[in-house]
Motif scaffolding. Structure first.
Motif, PDB file in Angstrom:
ATOM      1  N   GLY A  12       9.689  49.976  22.599  1.00 46.06           N
ATOM      2  CA  GLY A  12       8.804  50.641  21.654  1.00 46.06           C
ATOM      3  C   GLY A  12       9.233  52.020  21.221  1.00 46.06           C
ATOM      4  N   ASN A  13      10.499  52.359  21.424  1.00 45.91           N
ATOM      5  CA  ASN A  13      11.020  53.681  21.074  1.00 45.91           C
ATOM      6  C   ASN A  13      11.678  53.586  19.700  1.00 45.91           C
ATOM      7  OD1 ASN A  13      12.454  56.119  20.848  1.00 45.91           O
ATOM      8  ND2 ASN A  13      12.830  56.225  23.051  1.00 45.91           N
ATOM      9  N   LEU A  14      10.903  53.870  18.671  1.00 44.99           N
ATOM     10  CA  LEU A  14      11.368  53.715  17.294  1.00 44.99           C
ATOM     11  C   LEU A  14      12.506  54.666  16.971  1.00 44.99           C
ATOM     12  CD1 LEU A  14      10.954  52.442  14.482  1.00 44.99           C
ATOM     13  CD2 LEU A  14       9.233  54.216  14.041  1.00 44.99           C
ATOM     14  N   ILE A  20      20.304  54.016  17.155  1.00 44.77           N
ATOM     15  CA  ILE A  20      21.381  53.150  17.643  1.00 44.77           C
ATOM     16  C   ILE A  20      21.776  52.116  16.596  1.00 44.77           C
ATOM     17  CG2 ILE A  20      20.097  51.283  18.779  1.00 44.77           C
ATOM     18  CD1 ILE A  20      23.096  53.196  20.260  1.00 44.77           C
ATOM     19  N   LEU A  21      20.817  51.631  15.810  1.00 43.71           N
ATOM     20  CA  LEU A  21      21.170  50.677  14.751  1.00 43.71           C
ATOM     21  C   LEU A  21      22.011  51.340  13.671  1.00 43.71           C
ATOM     22  CD1 LEU A  21      17.907  48.567  14.321  1.00 43.71           C
ATOM     23  CD2 LEU A  21      20.025  47.925  15.494  1.00 43.71           C
ATOM     24  N   PRO A  45       5.585  49.779  19.349  1.00 38.34           N
ATOM     25  CA  PRO A  45       6.040  48.403  19.593  1.00 38.34           C
ATOM     26  C   PRO A  45       6.100  47.539  18.338  1.00 38.34           C
ATOM     27  CG  PRO A  45       3.781  48.717  20.373  1.00 38.34           C
ATOM     28  CD  PRO A  45       4.317  50.077  20.035  1.00 38.34           C
ATOM     29  N   SER A  46       5.076  47.609  17.498  1.00 41.69           N
ATOM     30  CA  SER A  46       5.048  46.758  16.311  1.00 41.69           C
ATOM     31  C   SER A  46       6.143  47.146  15.327  1.00 41.69           C
ATOM     32  CB  SER A  46       3.681  46.837  15.628  1.00 41.69           C
ATOM     33  OG  SER A  46       3.628  45.961  14.525  1.00 41.69           O
ATOM     34  N   GLU A  47       6.345  48.443  15.144  1.00 42.00           N
ATOM     35  CA  GLU A  47       7.378  48.909  14.213  1.00 42.00           C
ATOM     36  C   GLU A  47       8.768  48.453  14.662  1.00 42.00           C
ATOM     37  OE1 GLU A  47       3.988  51.919  14.017  1.00 42.00           O
ATOM     38  OE2 GLU A  47       4.976  50.681  15.531  1.00 42.00           O
ATOM     39  N   CYS A  48       9.018  48.466  15.969  1.00 42.67           N
ATOM     40  CA  CYS A  48      10.320  48.027  16.475  1.00 42.67           C
ATOM     41  C   CYS A  48      10.506  46.524  16.263  1.00 42.67           C
ATOM     42  CB  CYS A  48      10.451  48.379  17.950  1.00 42.67           C
ATOM     43  SG  CYS A  48      10.586  50.166  18.275  1.00 42.67           S
ATOM     44  N   ILE A  49       9.445  45.762  16.493  1.00 43.81           N
ATOM     45  CA  ILE A  49       9.514  44.325  16.221  1.00 43.81           C
ATOM     46  C   ILE A  49       9.830  44.078  14.751  1.00 43.81           C
ATOM     47  CG2 ILE A  49       8.130  42.214  16.036  1.00 43.81           C
ATOM     48  CD1 ILE A  49       6.651  43.114  18.568  1.00 43.81           C
ATOM     49  N   GLN A  50       9.163  44.813  13.861  1.00 45.87           N
ATOM     50  CA  GLN A  50       9.358  44.588  12.433  1.00 45.87           C
ATOM     51  C   GLN A  50      10.793  44.855  12.005  1.00 45.87           C
ATOM     52  OE1 GLN A  50       7.096  42.938  10.746  1.00 45.87           O
ATOM     53  NE2 GLN A  50       5.962  43.034  12.691  1.00 45.87           N
ATOM     54  N   ILE A  51      11.405  45.903  12.548  1.00 40.51           N
ATOM     55  CA  ILE A  51      12.796  46.210  12.190  1.00 40.51           C
ATOM     56  C   ILE A  51      13.708  45.068  12.608  1.00 40.51           C
ATOM     57  CG2 ILE A  51      14.757  47.687  12.790  1.00 40.51           C
ATOM     58  CD1 ILE A  51      12.819  50.050  12.800  1.00 40.51           C
ATOM     59  N   ILE A  52      13.538  44.590  13.821  1.00 40.17           N
ATOM     60  CA  ILE A  52      14.402  43.515  14.313  1.00 40.17           C
ATOM     61  C   ILE A  52      14.168  42.220  13.540  1.00 40.17           C
ATOM     62  CG2 ILE A  52      14.813  42.035  16.336  1.00 40.17           C
ATOM     63  CD1 ILE A  52      14.465  44.627  18.016  1.00 40.17           C
ATOM     64  N   ARG A  53      12.917  41.954  13.190  1.00 39.10           N
ATOM     65  CA  ARG A  53      12.621  40.761  12.407  1.00 39.10           C
ATOM     66  C   ARG A  53      13.175  40.875  10.987  1.00 39.10           C
ATOM     67  NH1 ARG A  53       6.694  38.437  12.756  1.00 39.10           N
ATOM     68  NH2 ARG A  53       7.836  36.732  11.755  1.00 39.10           N
ATOM     69  N   GLU A  54      12.971  42.025  10.353  1.00 37.15           N
ATOM     70  CA  GLU A  54      13.440  42.207   8.975  1.00 37.15           C
ATOM     71  C   GLU A  54      14.954  42.091   8.875  1.00 37.15           C
ATOM     72  OE1 GLU A  54      11.816  45.941   7.850  1.00 37.15           O
ATOM     73  OE2 GLU A  54       9.752  45.188   7.697  1.00 37.15           O
ATOM     74  N   ARG A  55      15.643  42.536   9.919  1.00 37.48           N
ATOM     75  CA  ARG A  55      17.104  42.461   9.918  1.00 37.48           C
ATOM     76  C   ARG A  55      17.607  41.135  10.471  1.00 37.48           C
ATOM     77  NH1 ARG A  55      20.283  47.960  10.780  1.00 37.48           N
ATOM     78  NH2 ARG A  55      21.842  46.308  10.833  1.00 37.48           N
ATOM     79  N   ASP A  56      16.710  40.261  10.875  1.00 34.42           N
ATOM     80  CA  ASP A  56      17.058  38.932  11.366  1.00 34.42           C
ATOM     81  C   ASP A  56      18.061  39.020  12.518  1.00 34.42           C
ATOM     82  OD1 ASP A  56      16.735  36.192  11.369  1.00 34.42           O
ATOM     83  OD2 ASP A  56      18.375  35.837   9.955  1.00 34.42           O
ATOM     84  N   ILE A  57      17.785  39.924  13.451  1.00 37.18           N
ATOM     85  CA  ILE A  57      18.659  40.120  14.608  1.00 37.18           C
ATOM     86  C   ILE A  57      18.293  39.098  15.685  1.00 37.18           C
ATOM     87  CG2 ILE A  57      19.301  41.704  16.474  1.00 37.18           C
ATOM     88  CD1 ILE A  57      18.751  44.018  14.514  1.00 37.18           C
TER      89      ILE A  57
END
Length: 245
Positions: A12-14, A20-21, A45-57
């Motif tokens: 959850g550390n945005l 790092i990305l 936590p939600s913002e970190c999930i969204q980044i990973i989902r949006e980038r399809d990691i």
């Protein structure tokens, strides 16, 4: 040359995830892989999930991801009070879609013929660690693939199986991964390092050269800390960010 950027334990550390990305993008990675624990401890936590989902990691499930995506309150008997507080707070921050997505993440990912990605260890016990000779030895009793990448312990380490002897375990430095021994790489933590280096941590692996390198990136720790305090999460979750412990 195929470059894979492995990272884990965002928690959850945005600010740390963003940093790092950006660094891994600058290194021209062909593939990014998240080794779990996107949530827990931190305030986004939600913002970190969204980044990973949006980038399809591609991502595997971590233990905190499992706790947060459960529709039952985690057992008090299994978790320290401050961890339980963090998970319960995290659940209030996640949408049903967030929790559904976390719950659908696999325990392991096969990357090509050689590499397996997972959060913890191949050892018996669902969330075993790879953090010293004994725990790496327990891992190698069950690791069948030549090369694996994990997180979970928040400390970047490499373990090399040495049949008949204790595993070789060392901090990660530039390495050429051997072809004649099984290897487990613990990539450390993006959002909550615990090896006394507070910078966000990841690993870069160049497949054809078999070259492994540790990546460290500074980030805005003070902002991440203040968000934790404002959310009234345990102060220790913020204080430890500055010392990497």
């Amino acid at each position: 040359m195929t470059k894979i950027g492995f990272f884990s334990d965002v928690h959850g550390n945005l600010e740390a995830l963003t940093a790092i990305l950006k660094r891994l993008d600058q290194l021209s990675c062909d593939l990014l892989v998240c080794l779990g624990d996107i949530v827990g401890y931190g305030a986004n936590p939600s913002e970190c999930i969204q980044i990973i989902r949006e980038r399809d990691i591609p991502c595997v499930m971590g233990n905190h991801d499992e706790y947060a995506s459960s529709y039952m309150t985690p057992s008090v008997a299994r978790l320290r009070p401050e961890i339980l507080q963090s998970i319960e707070w995290t659940q209030t921050q996640l949408s049903l879609e967030d929790r559904k997505w976390l719950a659908e993440q696999p325990m392991r990912l096969q990357l090509g013929e050689e590499i397996v990605a997972l959060h913890s260890s191949f050892a018996r016990g669902k969330w075993a660690y790879c953090l010293d000779e004994d725990t790496f030895a327990a891992n190698f009793e069950h690791q069948e693939c030549p090369l694996a990448f994990c997180g979970h312990s928040h400390s970047p380490l490499i373990g090399i199986d040495m049949p008949g002897h204790a595993p070789f375990v060392d901090f990660i430095r530039p390495y050429t991964i051997p072809t004649d021994h099984r290897v487990m790489v613990n990539v450390g933590s993006v959002g909550q390092p615990r090896d006394r280096d507070p910078r966000a941590c990841a690993c870069l692996y160049e497949v054809e050269k078999r070259h492994l390198e540790l990546i460290r990136e500074p980030y805005d720790i003070e902002t991440a800390q203040n968000k934790i305090y404002m959310a009234r999460l345990p102060d220790k979750f913020g204080l430890r960010l500055a010392i990497g412990r």
